[in-house]
Design a protein around this motif. Sequence first.
Motif, PDB file in Angstrom:
ATOM      1  N   LYS A  30       0.830  -1.206   0.000  1.00  0.00           N
ATOM      2  CA  LYS A  30       0.000   0.000   0.000  1.00  0.00           C
ATOM      3  C   LYS A  30       0.865   1.258   0.000  1.00  0.00           C
ATOM      4  CE  LYS A  30      -4.462  -1.227   2.033  1.00  0.00           C
ATOM      5  NZ  LYS A  30      -5.366  -0.980   3.189  1.00  0.00           N
ATOM      6  N   GLU A  31       0.282   2.342  -0.489  1.00  0.00           N
ATOM      7  CA  GLU A  31       0.983   3.629  -0.500  1.00  0.00           C
ATOM      8  C   GLU A  31       1.039   4.214   0.912  1.00  0.00           C
ATOM      9  OE1 GLU A  31       0.533   8.114  -2.463  1.00  0.00           O
ATOM     10  OE2 GLU A  31      -0.966   6.566  -2.812  1.00  0.00           O
ATOM     11  N   ILE A  32       2.199   4.775   1.264  1.00  0.00           N
ATOM     12  CA  ILE A  32       2.356   5.456   2.549  1.00  0.00           C
ATOM     13  C   ILE A  32       1.833   6.880   2.409  1.00  0.00           C
ATOM     14  CG2 ILE A  32       3.985   6.260   4.291  1.00  0.00           C
ATOM     15  CD1 ILE A  32       5.789   3.942   3.563  1.00  0.00           C
ATOM     16  N   ILE A  33       0.804   7.205   3.147  1.00  0.00           N
ATOM     17  CA  ILE A  33       0.181   8.527   3.073  1.00  0.00           C
ATOM     18  C   ILE A  33       0.533   9.300   4.343  1.00  0.00           C
ATOM     19  CG2 ILE A  33      -2.000   9.796   2.967  1.00  0.00           C
ATOM     20  CD1 ILE A  33      -3.162   7.412   1.471  1.00  0.00           C
ATOM     21  N   VAL A  34       1.133  10.479   4.147  1.00  0.00           N
ATOM     22  CA  VAL A  34       1.480  11.362   5.257  1.00  0.00           C
ATOM     23  C   VAL A  34       0.586  12.594   5.170  1.00  0.00           C
ATOM     24  CG1 VAL A  34       3.298  12.701   6.371  1.00  0.00           C
ATOM     25  CG2 VAL A  34       3.856  10.551   5.220  1.00  0.00           C
ATOM     26  N   PRO A  35      -0.180  12.916   6.214  1.00  0.00           N
ATOM     27  CA  PRO A  35      -1.048  14.101   6.173  1.00  0.00           C
ATOM     28  C   PRO A  35      -0.263  15.360   5.868  1.00  0.00           C
ATOM     29  CG  PRO A  35      -1.556  12.745   8.083  1.00  0.00           C
ATOM     30  CD  PRO A  35      -0.325  12.166   7.473  1.00  0.00           C
ATOM     31  N   ALA A  36      -0.928  16.294   5.193  1.00  0.00           N
ATOM     32  CA  ALA A  36      -0.245  17.512   4.737  1.00  0.00           C
ATOM     33  C   ALA A  36       0.312  18.322   5.897  1.00  0.00           C
ATOM     34  CB  ALA A  36      -1.224  18.366   3.918  1.00  0.00           C
ATOM     35  N   GLY A  37      -0.396  18.371   7.015  1.00  0.00           N
ATOM     36  CA  GLY A  37       0.069  19.181   8.137  1.00  0.00           C
ATOM     37  C   GLY A  37       0.935  18.446   9.124  1.00  0.00           C
ATOM     38  N   ALA A  38       1.274  17.200   8.859  1.00  0.00           N
ATOM     39  CA  ALA A  38       2.044  16.395   9.807  1.00  0.00           C
ATOM     40  C   ALA A  38       3.527  16.743   9.766  1.00  0.00           C
ATOM     41  CB  ALA A  38       1.856  14.916   9.515  1.00  0.00           C
ATOM     42  N   ASP A  39       4.210  16.479  10.862  1.00  0.00           N
ATOM     43  CA  ASP A  39       5.666  16.584  10.917  1.00  0.00           C
ATOM     44  C   ASP A  39       6.226  15.290  10.329  1.00  0.00           C
ATOM     45  OD1 ASP A  39       8.386  16.532  11.696  1.00  0.00           O
ATOM     46  OD2 ASP A  39       7.969  17.859  13.373  1.00  0.00           O
ATOM     47  N   ARG A  40       6.620  15.333   9.067  1.00  0.00           N
ATOM     48  CA  ARG A  40       6.938  14.102   8.335  1.00  0.00           C
ATOM     49  C   ARG A  40       8.033  13.258   8.994  1.00  0.00           C
ATOM     50  NH1 ARG A  40       5.897  12.275   3.142  1.00  0.00           N
ATOM     51  NH2 ARG A  40       7.371  10.709   2.398  1.00  0.00           N
ATOM     52  N   PRO A  41       9.194  13.833   9.374  1.00  0.00           N
ATOM     53  CA  PRO A  41      10.225  12.971   9.993  1.00  0.00           C
ATOM     54  C   PRO A  41       9.735  12.270  11.259  1.00  0.00           C
ATOM     55  CG  PRO A  41      11.162  15.071   9.336  1.00  0.00           C
ATOM     56  CD  PRO A  41       9.684  15.215   9.194  1.00  0.00           C
ATOM     57  N   LEU A  42       9.068  13.027  12.152  1.00  0.00           N
ATOM     58  CA  LEU A  42       8.580  12.414  13.392  1.00  0.00           C
ATOM     59  C   LEU A  42       7.428  11.457  13.120  1.00  0.00           C
ATOM     60  CD1 LEU A  42       8.681  15.381  15.932  1.00  0.00           C
ATOM     61  CD2 LEU A  42      10.268  13.463  15.716  1.00  0.00           C
ATOM     62  N   PHE A  43       6.598  11.789  12.132  1.00  0.00           N
ATOM     63  CA  PHE A  43       5.470  10.935  11.779  1.00  0.00           C
ATOM     64  C   PHE A  43       5.940   9.543  11.367  1.00  0.00           C
ATOM     65  CE2 PHE A  43       2.232   9.304   8.856  1.00  0.00           C
ATOM     66  CZ  PHE A  43       1.063   9.531   9.576  1.00  0.00           C
ATOM     67  N   LEU A  44       7.048   9.480  10.628  1.00  0.00           N
ATOM     68  CA  LEU A  44       7.585   8.196  10.192  1.00  0.00           C
ATOM     69  C   LEU A  44       8.486   7.551  11.249  1.00  0.00           C
ATOM     70  CD1 LEU A  44       8.431   9.114   6.477  1.00  0.00           C
ATOM     71  CD2 LEU A  44       6.428   7.902   7.345  1.00  0.00           C
ATOM     72  N   LEU A  45       9.059   8.381  12.131  1.00  0.00           N
ATOM     73  CA  LEU A  45       9.939   7.843  13.167  1.00  0.00           C
ATOM     74  C   LEU A  45       9.152   7.135  14.269  1.00  0.00           C
ATOM     75  CD1 LEU A  45      12.795   7.635  14.445  1.00  0.00           C
ATOM     76  CD2 LEU A  45      12.331   9.849  15.538  1.00  0.00           C
ATOM     77  N   ALA A  46       7.949   7.618  14.571  1.00  0.00           N
ATOM     78  CA  ALA A  46       7.180   7.095  15.707  1.00  0.00           C
ATOM     79  C   ALA A  46       6.912   5.592  15.611  1.00  0.00           C
ATOM     80  CB  ALA A  46       5.875   7.874  15.838  1.00  0.00           C
ATOM     81  N   PRO A  47       6.351   5.075  14.507  1.00  0.00           N
ATOM     82  CA  PRO A  47       6.129   3.617  14.448  1.00  0.00           C
ATOM     83  C   PRO A  47       7.419   2.823  14.463  1.00  0.00           C
ATOM     84  CG  PRO A  47       5.649   4.637  12.326  1.00  0.00           C
ATOM     85  CD  PRO A  47       5.843   5.750  13.298  1.00  0.00           C
ATOM     86  N   LEU A  48       8.495   3.399  13.922  1.00  0.00           N
ATOM     87  CA  LEU A  48       9.782   2.704  13.948  1.00  0.00           C
ATOM     88  C   LEU A  48      10.292   2.561  15.381  1.00  0.00           C
ATOM     89  CD1 LEU A  48      11.909   1.444  12.079  1.00  0.00           C
ATOM     90  CD2 LEU A  48      13.058   3.661  12.018  1.00  0.00           C
ATOM     91  N   LEU A  49      10.114   3.605  16.199  1.00  0.00           N
ATOM     92  CA  LEU A  49      10.518   3.529  17.600  1.00  0.00           C
ATOM     93  C   LEU A  49       9.727   2.450  18.339  1.00  0.00           C
ATOM     94  CD1 LEU A  49      10.900   7.287  18.652  1.00  0.00           C
ATOM     95  CD2 LEU A  49      12.718   5.607  18.324  1.00  0.00           C
ATOM     96  N   THR A  50       8.411   2.432  18.110  1.00  0.00           N
ATOM     97  CA  THR A  50       7.578   1.413  18.754  1.00  0.00           C
ATOM     98  C   THR A  50       8.033   0.015  18.360  1.00  0.00           C
ATOM     99  OG1 THR A  50       5.681   2.917  18.769  1.00  0.00           O
ATOM    100  CG2 THR A  50       5.218   0.574  18.994  1.00  0.00           C
TER     101      THR A  50
END
Length: 350
Positions: A73-93
Motif C-alpha cells: 500500500k501507499e504510505i500517506i502522510v497528512p499535509a500538516g504532519a511533521d513528516r520525519p517524526l510521523f515516520l519515526l514514531a512507528p519505527l521507535l515502537t
Amino acid sequence: MYDFVTQYGPLWGTLAAVGQILAFVIVLLLSLAFLLLMDRKVWAAVQMRKGPNTVGAFGLLQSFADFIKFVLKEIIVPAGADRPLFLLAPLLTFIFAFIAWAVIPVAPGWVISDINVGILYVFAISSLGVYGIIIGGWASNSKYPFLGSLRSAAQMVSYEVSIGFVLVTVLLMVGSMNLTAVVDAQAGGFWNWHLLSAGMLPWPAFLITIPMFVIFFISALAETNRPPFDLPEAESELVAGYQVEYSSTPYLLFMIGEYLNIVLMCALMTVLFFGGWHPPFDIAPFTWIPPVVWFAIKVVFFFFMFAMVKALVPRYRYDQLMRLGWKIFLPTSLAAVAVMGGFVVYSNAG
C-alpha cells in the motif's frame, strides 16, 4: 548467549552472534503471525463465526497476506504532519518492542543477553515504548490522535508503577534480577507459588504470588492497550486514537510493536510466575517434553487468555481505569513489597 567471539575470533564471532539474533527475530516474527491468526480465530469462535479460513489451509496464510497488503500500500502522510517524526514514531515502537526480548530466556542457555539486571532492563525498555505512541499522536497534527496518545501516556505510566512493584516482589522472593536465575529458582515444580527460594524460611508464598500475578496480568492488559483497557484507540470515542492517520507500513509497524509487547508480557508471566521452561512436575512424562516447548506452551496459553479477555470483557471508562490503577493496584502491590521485604529481613536474621 553463547560467547562466539571467544570461540571464533572477533570477525566470525560477531557474524555468528548477529546470525543468532537474526534467527531469533525471524522465529519471533513467524510465531507472531500465527499468534495473530489465533487471536482472530478465538474472537470468531466466541462470536460463533468462522474467522479467517480461505487464505491457505484453514486460513494459515492470512497473516502473511495481510503483511503483503500493508507493504504494497501507499504510505500517506497528512499535509500538516511533521513528516520525519510521523515516520519515526512507528519505527521507535517497533524497535523498542524487539530489543526488550534480548533478556528473555526461552530455554537453558537460549537467551540473547543473560545480564544480571534483566528485570531492570525489561522495565526500562517497556517504559520507553510510550514515546513512539506520543510522538505518533503529536506528529499527526490532529486532535484525535493527540488525545489518544495522551491517554496512552497516562495509562502506561499509571500501570507501570504496579508492574514495577510486582517485579520487586519477585526480585525479593528469588534474590536476583537475572531472569535466568528467576527461572532456575522455580525448578522442581510448584514454581513461585509454594516456597521461598534462596535458602529462606519456608512459607506459603502463594498468598502473595497469586494476587501479584492477578495484578500483573491486568496491568499487562492496560500496559499494552488491550481490551478492556484499549482507551487510547477507542474507535467509538477517538476514531482509532493515536494511529488514525497512519496507513500502510507505518501502521503495520505499530501493530507489530503492539503484538510483540503482548507476547512479551505473556513471556514475562511465564518467567516470573510459571517456571519458565520448567515443567509443572519434575517427573515423566512431563520431563520428556523439550524445555523450549514448555515455554512456548505457557506463552500461547497466556496469549489465549488475552484473546478471551478481549472477546468477553466490556471496555472500561477512563475514570474506572485510573481508579483501578492508583487506588487498588498501587496500594496492594506496595503492601506486598513491604510484606515480602519483612520476610526477607526476618529470614536473613534467622
